[in-house]
Design a protein around this motif. Structure first.
Motif, PDB file in Angstrom:
ATOM      1  N   GLU A 155       0.840  -1.199   0.000  1.00  0.00           N
ATOM      2  CA  GLU A 155       0.000   0.000   0.000  1.00  0.00           C
ATOM      3  C   GLU A 155       0.877   1.252   0.000  1.00  0.00           C
ATOM      4  O   GLU A 155       1.836   1.336   0.760  1.00  0.00           O
ATOM      5  CB  GLU A 155      -0.920   0.011   1.229  1.00  0.00           C
ATOM      6  N   ASP A 202      -5.275   2.637  -1.828  1.00  0.00           N
ATOM      7  CA  ASP A 202      -6.171   3.241  -0.844  1.00  0.00           C
ATOM      8  C   ASP A 202      -6.628   4.549  -1.461  1.00  0.00           C
ATOM      9  O   ASP A 202      -5.815   5.436  -1.731  1.00  0.00           O
ATOM     10  CB  ASP A 202      -5.443   3.482   0.486  1.00  0.00           C
ATOM     11  N   HIS A 244      -5.276   7.895  -0.405  1.00  0.00           N
ATOM     12  CA  HIS A 244      -3.819   8.115  -0.443  1.00  0.00           C
ATOM     13  C   HIS A 244      -3.380   8.738  -1.766  1.00  0.00           C
ATOM     14  O   HIS A 244      -2.442   8.246  -2.422  1.00  0.00           O
ATOM     15  CB  HIS A 244      -3.103   6.783  -0.202  1.00  0.00           C
ATOM     16  N   HIS A 292      -8.391  -0.186  -0.732  1.00  0.00           N
ATOM     17  CA  HIS A 292      -8.945   0.291   0.535  1.00  0.00           C
ATOM     18  C   HIS A 292      -9.854   1.445   0.149  1.00  0.00           C
ATOM     19  O   HIS A 292      -9.368   2.495  -0.282  1.00  0.00           O
ATOM     20  CB  HIS A 292      -7.837   0.790   1.478  1.00  0.00           C
ATOM     21  N   ASP A 324     -11.524   0.816   4.257  1.00  0.00           N
ATOM     22  CA  ASP A 324     -10.581   1.274   5.285  1.00  0.00           C
ATOM     23  C   ASP A 324     -11.021   2.669   5.716  1.00  0.00           C
ATOM     24  O   ASP A 324     -10.721   3.658   5.034  1.00  0.00           O
ATOM     25  CB  ASP A 324      -9.148   1.313   4.733  1.00  0.00           C
TER      26      ASP A 324
HETATM   27 MN    MN Z   1      -5.466   1.922   3.980  1.00  0.00          MN
END
Ligand code: MN
Ligand code: LRH
Length: 398
Positions: free
Chosen positions: A188, A223, A226, A250, A295
């Protein structure tokens, strides 16, 4: 949408029958920001309570058969007892252990990094945790080890970025060598926070290089929180699909940075554009093996409600994207019929698919309106009574 009602509903059924999304154990726990944590009496703090809540979400949505576990938060001892205990909880609540998330961002020793620390001793300690996490995955029969590193630095010149890359490549190669044949290592990336000058795995390119260097069972995890606000996430997804390096997601939403808000709460069209890339790749027979995971940290919303709302929203947007007439769209894209193409694409996003999704739920014996069913079940009131009496510590910023 030029698809007939029955064809459309067949697509809805096919899309939802194959839609699974993993929920994070930490989504049920009291979480906060660096400025504090607002506790909820109903919050889960034991692994049993997290499995119980996950079981209820799966009962209400029929789409969440696995629970992501964070090693230090859910399996602190990492002992065979933990494994046996998880096995018993899986049987009791009908939800299986999902991805295993090593935690290399809490211990004091990791202030200058974990797998990227200048200290060989600290790197060895971090690698031991990786190997332990991989072994727990094997004992639990869960497939993915999902790695996020907080590693980085806060000031220019204070660390050698290239030396840290070498240490990281070594550590991931060694970790990969400990994987069982059916396991995967998901890498990740995150551009910043908690490091605010450089983060060692900051973007998809770095994660892809590290995954490739690690070995054939390593993939990239996206993610959605991100990314810089201006980044085109679906283009990154298209590249990872094209290169066969997309391992999972995520999902969450954000207005500014890694806000971990509920999926589709700020920009549902973003999720639609990502889901379209996956549906389009599937219909182009691209080999797909993608873990969908949530997430989020539910700092203010009721945690059960937020989780059920998230799964329902994900199902609805997944269906909208499945209803894009991709044959017609491909012709319009080739003909560069820009407005017609956009209307064909975005037109599916405008669709109100809720009646068809509710019809699929009834067809599968699932509550037509999971959120209403949660409220009617009294589940939250019951766990509030059961869990509410215990005192909960509140961490303050300073
Ligand atoms: Mn994450
Ligand atoms: C880091 C992250 C990572 C998890 C954590 C809970 O921001 O996205 O995936 O370990 O959140």
């Amino acid at each position: 949408m030029s698809l007939s009602e029955s064809v459309a509903f067949d697509r809805v059924v096919e899309a939802l029958d194959n839609f699974r999304i993993e929920i994070p154990s930490w989504g049920f726990a009291n979480t906060g920001t660096r400025f504090g944590k607002f506790v909820q009496a109903a919050a889960a703090s034991t692994i049993e309570e997290k499995f119980a809540d996950a079981g209820e979400v799966n009962r209400l949505t029929g789409a969440t058969p696995t629970l992501a576990l964070h090693v230090l938060w859910d399996l602190p001892g990492g002992s065979p007892h933990d494994v046996a205990n998880v096995r018993a909880l899986e049987r009791r609540y009908g939800v299986r252990a999902g991805s295993i998330n090593p935690n290399l961002f809490q211990h004091q020793e990791y202030r200058y990094g974990s797998l990227c620390s200048p200290s060989a001793e600290v790197r060895a300690q971090a690698l031991a945790h990786m190997v332990k996490s991989i072994e727990m995955g094997q004992q639990l029969g869960s497939r993915d080890v999902s790695l996020w590193l907080a590693d980085g630095s806060n000031y220019p010149g204070t660390q050698s970025i290239r030396k840290r890359i070498e240490w990281l490549e070594d550590a991931l190669r060694t970790s990969h060598a400990h994987l069982a044949p059916e396991q995967r290592l998901l890498v990740e990336y995150k551009p910043f926070e908690p490091a605010f000058y450089h983060t060692d795995i900051a973007d998809w390119g770095m994660a892809m290089h590290l995954a490739r260097e690690a070995g054939p069972q390593a993939r990239v995890l996206v993610d959605t929180g991100h990314h810089y606000a201006t980044q085109n996430i679906e283009q990154i997804v298209a590249w990872l699909l094209h290169t066969g390096m997309l391992g999972g997601f995520h999902f969450n939403d954000r207005r500014y940075a890694d806000d971990d808000l509920t999926l589709g709460s700020i920009d549902p069209y973003q999720v639609f554009r990502i889901f379209h890339e996956i549906h389009a790749a599937a219909s182009d027979e691209v080999e797909l093996d993608i873990a969908f995971m949530i997430d989020q940290s539910h700092n203010l919303k009721g945690k059960m409600e937020a989780m059920v709302q998230t799964v329902v929203t994900a199902q609805e947007i997944w269906v909208k994207a499945a209803l894009v007439d991709r044959g017609e769209l491909a012709e319009l894209q080739t003909a560069c019929e820009l407005v017609k193409a956009e209307e064909t694409f975005r037109g599916a996003f405008w669709l109100d698919v809720r009646p068809m999704v509710a019809a699929w739920r009834e067809k599968r014996g699932i509550p037509a309106d999971p959120l209403a069913a949660l409220r009617a079940s009294g589940y939250v009131e019951r766990i509030t009574r059961e869990r509410g009496s215990r005192a909960v510590g509140v961490a303050s910023y300073a």
